[in-house]
Design a protein around this motif. Sequence first.
Motif, PDB file in Angstrom:
ATOM      1  N   THR A  20       0.828  -1.208   0.000  1.00  0.00           N
ATOM      2  CA  THR A  20       0.000   0.000   0.000  1.00  0.00           C
ATOM      3  C   THR A  20       0.859   1.253   0.000  1.00  0.00           C
ATOM      4  O   THR A  20       0.417   2.321   0.357  1.00  0.00           O
ATOM      5  CB  THR A  20      -0.928   0.018   1.229  1.00  0.00           C
ATOM      6  OG1 THR A  20      -0.126  -0.140   2.405  1.00  0.00           O
ATOM      7  CG2 THR A  20      -1.949  -1.076   1.157  1.00  0.00           C
ATOM      8  N   GLN A  21       2.110   1.134  -0.409  1.00  0.00           N
ATOM      9  CA  GLN A  21       2.988   2.289  -0.464  1.00  0.00           C
ATOM     10  C   GLN A  21       2.954   2.892  -1.860  1.00  0.00           C
ATOM     11  O   GLN A  21       3.440   2.313  -2.815  1.00  0.00           O
ATOM     12  CB  GLN A  21       4.424   1.874  -0.112  1.00  0.00           C
ATOM     13  CG  GLN A  21       4.530   1.245   1.272  1.00  0.00           C
ATOM     14  CD  GLN A  21       4.068   2.199   2.354  1.00  0.00           C
ATOM     15  OE1 GLN A  21       4.487   3.341   2.402  1.00  0.00           O
ATOM     16  NE2 GLN A  21       3.192   1.731   3.223  1.00  0.00           N
ATOM     17  N   GLU A  39       5.918  14.209  15.216  1.00  0.00           N
ATOM     18  CA  GLU A  39       5.610  13.299  16.318  1.00  0.00           C
ATOM     19  C   GLU A  39       5.998  13.994  17.616  1.00  0.00           C
ATOM     20  O   GLU A  39       7.029  14.677  17.692  1.00  0.00           O
ATOM     21  CB  GLU A  39       6.370  11.983  16.170  1.00  0.00           C
ATOM     22  CG  GLU A  39       5.850  11.108  15.037  1.00  0.00           C
ATOM     23  CD  GLU A  39       6.401   9.697  15.109  1.00  0.00           C
ATOM     24  OE1 GLU A  39       7.219   9.436  16.003  1.00  0.00           O
ATOM     25  OE2 GLU A  39       6.016   8.880  14.268  1.00  0.00           O
ATOM     26  N   LEU A  45       1.496  10.867  16.415  1.00  0.00           N
ATOM     27  CA  LEU A  45       1.500  11.633  15.169  1.00  0.00           C
ATOM     28  C   LEU A  45       0.583  12.844  15.291  1.00  0.00           C
ATOM     29  O   LEU A  45      -0.573  12.724  15.688  1.00  0.00           O
ATOM     30  CB  LEU A  45       1.034  10.752  14.014  1.00  0.00           C
ATOM     31  CG  LEU A  45       1.150  11.322  12.619  1.00  0.00           C
ATOM     32  CD1 LEU A  45       2.608  11.545  12.252  1.00  0.00           C
ATOM     33  CD2 LEU A  45       0.495  10.380  11.618  1.00  0.00           C
ATOM     34  N   ILE A  78      -7.340   0.602   4.257  1.00  0.00           N
ATOM     35  CA  ILE A  78      -7.433   0.311   5.689  1.00  0.00           C
ATOM     36  C   ILE A  78      -8.205  -0.954   5.990  1.00  0.00           C
ATOM     37  O   ILE A  78      -8.231  -1.404   7.127  1.00  0.00           O
ATOM     38  CB  ILE A  78      -8.078   1.485   6.458  1.00  0.00           C
ATOM     39  CG1 ILE A  78      -9.527   1.688   6.025  1.00  0.00           C
ATOM     40  CG2 ILE A  78      -7.265   2.747   6.297  1.00  0.00           C
ATOM     41  CD1 ILE A  78     -10.238   2.792   6.779  1.00  0.00           C
ATOM     42  N   GLU A 382      -2.433   8.257   1.922  1.00  0.00           N
ATOM     43  CA  GLU A 382      -1.484   7.374   2.592  1.00  0.00           C
ATOM     44  C   GLU A 382      -1.254   7.821   4.036  1.00  0.00           C
ATOM     45  O   GLU A 382      -1.207   6.986   4.958  1.00  0.00           O
ATOM     46  CB  GLU A 382      -0.168   7.365   1.817  1.00  0.00           C
ATOM     47  CG  GLU A 382       0.826   6.322   2.302  1.00  0.00           C
ATOM     48  CD  GLU A 382       2.069   6.300   1.443  1.00  0.00           C
ATOM     49  OE1 GLU A 382       2.473   5.212   1.040  1.00  0.00           O
ATOM     50  OE2 GLU A 382       2.637   7.381   1.169  1.00  0.00           O
ATOM     51  N   GLN A 383      -1.136   9.131   4.250  1.00  0.00           N
ATOM     52  CA  GLN A 383      -0.950   9.641   5.607  1.00  0.00           C
ATOM     53  C   GLN A 383      -2.194   9.395   6.453  1.00  0.00           C
ATOM     54  O   GLN A 383      -2.091   9.047   7.636  1.00  0.00           O
ATOM     55  CB  GLN A 383      -0.615  11.134   5.552  1.00  0.00           C
ATOM     56  CG  GLN A 383       0.776  11.425   5.020  1.00  0.00           C
ATOM     57  CD  GLN A 383       0.969  12.878   4.632  1.00  0.00           C
ATOM     58  OE1 GLN A 383      -0.007  13.605   4.430  1.00  0.00           O
ATOM     59  NE2 GLN A 383       2.207  13.305   4.498  1.00  0.00           N
ATOM     60  N   ALA A 386      -2.244   5.817   7.578  1.00  0.00           N
ATOM     61  CA  ALA A 386      -1.287   5.568   8.655  1.00  0.00           C
ATOM     62  C   ALA A 386      -1.839   6.040  10.001  1.00  0.00           C
ATOM     63  O   ALA A 386      -1.686   5.360  11.028  1.00  0.00           O
ATOM     64  CB  ALA A 386       0.036   6.269   8.348  1.00  0.00           C
ATOM     65  N   GLU A 389      -4.520   3.628  11.162  1.00  0.00           N
ATOM     66  CA  GLU A 389      -3.918   2.387  11.643  1.00  0.00           C
ATOM     67  C   GLU A 389      -3.397   2.566  13.069  1.00  0.00           C
ATOM     68  O   GLU A 389      -3.562   1.680  13.919  1.00  0.00           O
ATOM     69  CB  GLU A 389      -2.781   1.966  10.702  1.00  0.00           C
ATOM     70  CG  GLU A 389      -2.386   0.507  10.824  1.00  0.00           C
ATOM     71  CD  GLU A 389      -3.503  -0.440  10.423  1.00  0.00           C
ATOM     72  OE1 GLU A 389      -3.578  -1.537  11.013  1.00  0.00           O
ATOM     73  OE2 GLU A 389      -4.312  -0.098   9.537  1.00  0.00           O
ATOM     74  N   ARG A 390      -2.781   3.715  13.354  1.00  0.00           N
ATOM     75  CA  ARG A 390      -2.307   3.997  14.711  1.00  0.00           C
ATOM     76  C   ARG A 390      -3.485   4.091  15.683  1.00  0.00           C
ATOM     77  O   ARG A 390      -3.417   3.604  16.813  1.00  0.00           O
ATOM     78  CB  ARG A 390      -1.508   5.300  14.734  1.00  0.00           C
ATOM     79  CG  ARG A 390      -0.149   5.213  14.046  1.00  0.00           C
ATOM     80  CD  ARG A 390       0.550   6.569  14.046  1.00  0.00           C
ATOM     81  NE  ARG A 390       0.836   7.030  15.383  1.00  0.00           N
ATOM     82  CZ  ARG A 390       1.933   6.707  16.075  1.00  0.00           C
ATOM     83  NH1 ARG A 390       2.836   5.917  15.533  1.00  0.00           N
ATOM     84  NH2 ARG A 390       2.122   7.174  17.292  1.00  0.00           N
TER      85      ARG A 390
END
Length: 491
Positions: A20-21, A39, A45, A78, A382-383, A386, A389-390
């Motif tokens: 997924t990159q 961060e 983040l 996701i 993409e961000q 991420a 996911e966190r």
Amino acid sequence: MFKDSWTPSVDLQEAPAPSTQFDLPNKGDQVRGRRNITEDVNGNLICNLMPDKLEAGDWRGQADKVNLAEESLLNKMIRHALVTNRNQVEVLQADPTSPLYSVKTFEDLRLTPELLKGVYNMGFNRPSKIQECALPMMLAQPPQNLIAQAQSGTGKTAAFSLAMLSHVNPANKWTQCLCISPTYELALQIGQVIEQMGKFCPDVKVEYAIRGNRLLRGVKLQAHIVIGTPGTVLDWCVKYKFIDPKKITLFVLDEADVMIATQGHQDQSLRIYRQLTKDCQMLLFSATFEDSVWRFAERVVPDPNIIKLKREEETVDNIKQFYVDCKNKEDKFMALCDLYGCLTIAQAMIFCHTRKMASWLSEQLSKEGHQVAMLSGLMTVEQRAAVIERFRNGKEKVLVTTNVCSRGIDVEQVSLVVNFDLPVDFSGNADNETYLHRIGRTGRFGKQGFAVSMVDSIHGMDIINQIESHFNRKIRKLDTRNLEEMESMLA
């Protein structure tokens, strides 16, 4: 990742494992202001919007718009497994006298051993609801056309990927299956599914008709399957003649609702369709079946079988709904802190109308010591993935977001949803659909959830009344300063 130096074809036996990159475009250049993603000392983040100029009181600016293509891509990125869908499937056959076939196992489809191995290698144990009905139609002989309603996570990409791989005759060294998608990121997602499913089919080749993949002039493609975006596919068929459209025997049009909402894509798709033969099998998929989608589908899919989702009423029975009467954004923030102090909250999602408000609220919550993540339309897909996911993994307990995160995200631990700003449409009326999507982020999987809306004006109270009327459900007033009342109401 795919670069300009690609070879014209990808051997499926040697295809890399899906990733997924992506090199997604940096959207920060499209807005005024700068985006700072950092961060903190705990590794949390933080995305801060630093606009060039902030006018005093300018907290009710333009809403963070939802881009349908980005929303679809985010959901694909996701979701690691099929979603549980309670909606029943309704099938309307082109020939009502024909027997309706459905399958309960992939073996029932009589796939080649290589394809069956690829399906199980992807983790599919049994067909999803839409696959049960759609796959027999897609694989039928003689070929049948299909219009299907399917959201991300229902297994529809795997279904039409399987149909394309089954359709190919590897001995014919020309393009036989053509699939178009609204954006190059979505096209790459489809290609990854085909590559993984066709892992054990060494003779089948796939090519990407997307920006950055340049072929030599005069070349006739030998790839059996081509996936791409409408503009590039049209060029490859008409301008450069890499593909002979008269030899295409299976055409897939994915994300039709997103396609027709994108400027120029509808016309390009129609021009591609007109290049195909009348015998070409047509498969069209859309998450929604609005009138505009139907009109478009009728133009490109003759004599179709139709698969629709019978929408069950979305239940909010396990979500307790409240509103809090406030004066301004500072008062709303204090109410939020009181609420957070009273409830035993696993994780919370807080929705704001604008990026500015989300940025302000994230900063205030961070000062109060909360682990906060923020999502907005300034971030790339993409961000966003991420950050989600966190949040899913519990690294942040609070997710502050605009409407870019109002649907499609299932996090079991979310026990509280707060409408810091009420959802409204362009006319200033209640956006009931967005309200439902927002509060539906809590109370997942049958658990108890809480939804609290902050009201800071007479107009805001009118919005609450509109929502109550639409859903025929009372939203109770909550006094966050009365600890005893809160404990009894929220119990």
